[in-house]
Design a protein around this motif. Structure first.
Motif, PDB file in Angstrom:
ATOM      1  N   VAL A 280       0.818  -1.214   0.000  1.00  0.00           N
ATOM      2  CA  VAL A 280       0.000   0.000   0.000  1.00  0.00           C
ATOM      3  C   VAL A 280       0.855   1.269   0.000  1.00  0.00           C
ATOM      4  N   TYR A 281       2.143   1.129  -0.335  1.00  0.00           N
ATOM      5  CA  TYR A 281       3.002   2.312  -0.298  1.00  0.00           C
ATOM      6  C   TYR A 281       2.552   3.371  -1.308  1.00  0.00           C
ATOM      7  N   GLY A 282       2.040   2.941  -2.454  1.00  0.00           N
ATOM      8  CA  GLY A 282       1.532   3.899  -3.431  1.00  0.00           C
ATOM      9  C   GLY A 282       0.371   4.703  -2.875  1.00  0.00           C
ATOM     10  N   THR A 283      -0.513   4.041  -2.124  1.00  0.00           N
ATOM     11  CA  THR A 283      -1.631   4.741  -1.471  1.00  0.00           C
ATOM     12  C   THR A 283      -1.113   5.791  -0.495  1.00  0.00           C
ATOM     13  N   TYR A 284      -0.106   5.416   0.284  1.00  0.00           N
ATOM     14  CA  TYR A 284       0.532   6.345   1.230  1.00  0.00           C
ATOM     15  C   TYR A 284       1.084   7.574   0.500  1.00  0.00           C
ATOM     16  N   ALA A 285       1.825   7.342  -0.579  1.00  0.00           N
ATOM     17  CA  ALA A 285       2.428   8.454  -1.310  1.00  0.00           C
ATOM     18  C   ALA A 285       1.362   9.365  -1.914  1.00  0.00           C
ATOM     19  N   ARG A 286       0.327   8.790  -2.491  1.00  0.00           N
ATOM     20  CA  ARG A 286      -0.734   9.605  -3.096  1.00  0.00           C
ATOM     21  C   ARG A 286      -1.504  10.391  -2.043  1.00  0.00           C
ATOM     22  N   GLN A 335       7.901   5.764  -6.101  1.00  0.00           N
ATOM     23  CA  GLN A 335       6.510   5.873  -5.651  1.00  0.00           C
ATOM     24  C   GLN A 335       6.136   7.326  -5.344  1.00  0.00           C
ATOM     25  N   LEU A 336       7.042   8.073  -4.739  1.00  0.00           N
ATOM     26  CA  LEU A 336       6.753   9.478  -4.449  1.00  0.00           C
ATOM     27  C   LEU A 336       6.571  10.276  -5.741  1.00  0.00           C
ATOM     28  N   GLU A 337       7.414  10.022  -6.724  1.00  0.00           N
ATOM     29  CA  GLU A 337       7.310  10.774  -7.980  1.00  0.00           C
ATOM     30  C   GLU A 337       6.078  10.353  -8.770  1.00  0.00           C
ATOM     31  N   GLU A 338       5.729   9.065  -8.702  1.00  0.00           N
ATOM     32  CA  GLU A 338       4.497   8.639  -9.381  1.00  0.00           C
ATOM     33  C   GLU A 338       3.261   9.275  -8.756  1.00  0.00           C
ATOM     34  N   ALA A 339       3.367   9.678  -7.485  1.00  0.00           N
ATOM     35  CA  ALA A 339       2.247  10.322  -6.800  1.00  0.00           C
ATOM     36  C   ALA A 339       2.174  11.815  -7.092  1.00  0.00           C
ATOM     37  N   GLY A 340       3.051  12.317  -7.947  1.00  0.00           N
ATOM     38  CA  GLY A 340       2.990  13.723  -8.335  1.00  0.00           C
ATOM     39  C   GLY A 340       3.963  14.628  -7.614  1.00  0.00           C
ATOM     40  N   LEU A 341       4.873  14.047  -6.863  1.00  0.00           N
ATOM     41  CA  LEU A 341       5.869  14.833  -6.150  1.00  0.00           C
ATOM     42  C   LEU A 341       7.191  14.831  -6.930  1.00  0.00           C
ATOM     43  N   ILE A 399      21.477  -2.260   5.949  1.00  0.00           N
ATOM     44  CA  ILE A 399      20.324  -1.368   5.883  1.00  0.00           C
ATOM     45  C   ILE A 399      20.835   0.064   6.012  1.00  0.00           C
ATOM     46  N   SER A 400      19.991   1.009   5.637  1.00  0.00           N
ATOM     47  CA  SER A 400      20.354   2.414   5.751  1.00  0.00           C
ATOM     48  C   SER A 400      19.106   3.190   6.161  1.00  0.00           C
ATOM     49  N   VAL A 401      19.237   4.494   6.270  1.00  0.00           N
ATOM     50  CA  VAL A 401      18.091   5.355   6.535  1.00  0.00           C
ATOM     51  C   VAL A 401      18.281   6.611   5.705  1.00  0.00           C
ATOM     52  N   HIS A 402      17.220   7.027   5.029  1.00  0.00           N
ATOM     53  CA  HIS A 402      17.303   8.171   4.126  1.00  0.00           C
ATOM     54  C   HIS A 402      16.226   9.209   4.436  1.00  0.00           C
ATOM     55  N   GLN A 403      16.640  10.448   4.384  1.00  0.00           N
ATOM     56  CA  GLN A 403      15.689  11.549   4.365  1.00  0.00           C
ATOM     57  C   GLN A 403      15.498  11.955   2.908  1.00  0.00           C
ATOM     58  N   VAL A 404      14.276  11.794   2.426  1.00  0.00           N
ATOM     59  CA  VAL A 404      13.936  12.165   1.050  1.00  0.00           C
ATOM     60  C   VAL A 404      13.061  13.411   1.113  1.00  0.00           C
ATOM     61  N   LEU A 405      13.559  14.496   0.540  1.00  0.00           N
ATOM     62  CA  LEU A 405      12.808  15.760   0.497  1.00  0.00           C
ATOM     63  C   LEU A 405      12.184  15.909  -0.878  1.00  0.00           C
TER      64      LEU A 405
END
Length: 428
Positions: A280-286, A335-341, A399-405
């Protein structure tokens, strides 16, 4: 015993079959015998029940259950044990399944040790969820399992900041504290989001309210924080009231999918997206994109995995983050870019998280007796193993951790973003 008939001597080949490689630790059995590499970290096997667990679950979950139950323990530095065991267990993502021969030999060993019997009941701290995966009801239950274990427990482990995500260690000064590093992380987020007085901020998965409080105090925003944890919401509301910020900050017990009062100028999601689920990550991003005004920014702070997805029973899934998923960075950006960001900045804080986790483990061990009294011996052992193993996984780069702006562009393409990264990527 050193004649090859002691418990430890018999256990070495059994555990090598479970691990899929040479045993990198030394064992001490319940009879006092020792076997394994000289000078290697020492692991105690206190009970036949630990062996029975491995017969039924010859994998990470079986080992984890035995540790949580106190049937396995370590005499040396837990980090050292994990650093030696983790590469053996995870070094080959396609590690073979146990063969029929493996299982026969394990059974022979268990018979000799008197460890054969019915499958032991998992420790009480293990969670089993029901209902449709990532339904609102099941997600609420998953969050409650992890976070509703008592706010005082989290105060002892997290410290005064009450921030349960990677800190930002802006200084190597040994006097620089976890609380200061968490303050600097909150400030870094606010700067990346470009917060100014009068803006509306949404904090998705607001925890105990630290980010919305910081943003209201220091940047003059009006903030809404949402969480599925009743104990977090109660604690955060109390902090808001004590700070006299009721007119600026609202804390809601609400699913992110039910937030419908946009547009917001900025949205922060810090350490929450790991719970969302790949399906459901796409739902979250949208949903988050739809709540932003044009020119509004999203800061998505999320643990990411490197390499292929792991399969098989998982200790983390059973005891820590049920239904959670770690995604590759590329999937998150897509997924974020597909949601329009539009993704504008990506920063890895991998080394920062291992240092943060070690600080939390230090707090847990410092307050061990209190943490056990507040929860249970098994719960304290879950958190110790989870946080220490996560620290090692960050240190090994697994594993890593990323801040995506990201920003929601205006229809004409205008982004309202600064021309250089220096405008938001540093703290004083």
């Amino acid at each position: 015993m050193s004649d090859g008939t002691g418990v430890a001597n018999r256990l070495v080949p059994l555990l090598e079959r479970v691990l899929g490689g040479p045993l990198p630790v030394r064992l001490r059995g319940w009879d006092g015998s020792e076997a394994g590499p000289e000078g290697a970290p020492l692991v105690f096997v206190h009970s036949r029940r630990a062996i029975r667990r491995l017969l039924w679950q010859p994998n990470e979950l079986g080992l984890g259950r035995a540790y949580v139950a106190g049937e396995l323990d370590v005499d040396d530095d837990l980090y050292q044990v994990l650093r030696t065991v983790t590469p053996v267990m995870q070094g080959n993502p396609a590690r073979r399944q146990l063969s029929s021969e493996d299982r026969r030999e394990m059974m022979k060993t268990a018979v000799l040790l008197g460890a054969v019997g019915p499958q032991p009941k998992p420790p009480a701290e293990e969670v089993v969820l029901t209902g449709e995966k990532h339904s609102k009801e099941r997600d609420r239950a998953a969050i409650s399992h992890h976070y509703d274990v008592g706010n005082r427990f989290y105060e002892l482990v997290l410290g005064p900041s009450m921030v349960y995500s990677c800190a930002y260690w802006a200084s190597d000064d040994p006097r620089y504290t976890l609380e200061e590093a968490q303050r600097d992380k909150l400030e870094l987020i606010c700067r990346k989001l470009g917060l100014r007085p009068g803006m509306r901020l949404l904090d998705v998965g607001c925890g105990w309210g630290s980010l919305v409080l910081h943003a209201a105090r220091h940047h003059g925003v009006t903030a809404v924080g949402v969480t599925l944890s009743e104990e977090q919401a109660e604690y955060a509301r109390k902090r808001v009231a004590e700070a006299g910020l009721e007119k600026q900050v609202e804390i809601r017990l609400q699913d992110y999918r039910d937030v419908a009062d946009g547009p917001y100028d900025a949205i922060a999601s810090v350490g929450m997206a790991e719970h969302v689920g790949a399906e459901v990550y796409g739902t979250y991003a949208r949903q988050l994109s739809g709540l932003l005004r044009p020119g509004g920014r999203l800061l998505n702070h999320q643990i990411t995995r490197r390499g292929p997805e792991r399969t098989g029973p998982s200790f983390i899934q059973a005891y820590v983050f049920p239904d959670g998923d770690l995604l590759p960075l590329a999937t998150i950006v897509e997924q974020l870019e597909e949601a329009g960001l539009e993704v504008r900045d990506v920063e890895s804080l991998r080394e920062h998280y291992s240092r943060t986790l070690r600080a939390w483990v230090n707090n847990l061990e410092k307050h061990w007796d209190q943490c056990v009294e507040l929860t249970s011996p098994g719960r304290a052992r879950v958190w110790r193993l989870f946080m220490a193993s996560s620290a090692v996984s960050f240190e090994l780069g697994r594993i890593s951790v990323h801040q995506v702006l990201a920003v929601k562009p205006h229809p004409n393409g205008r982004s309202e973003m600064p021309a250089t990264r220096g405008a938001f990527t540093s703290v004083d």
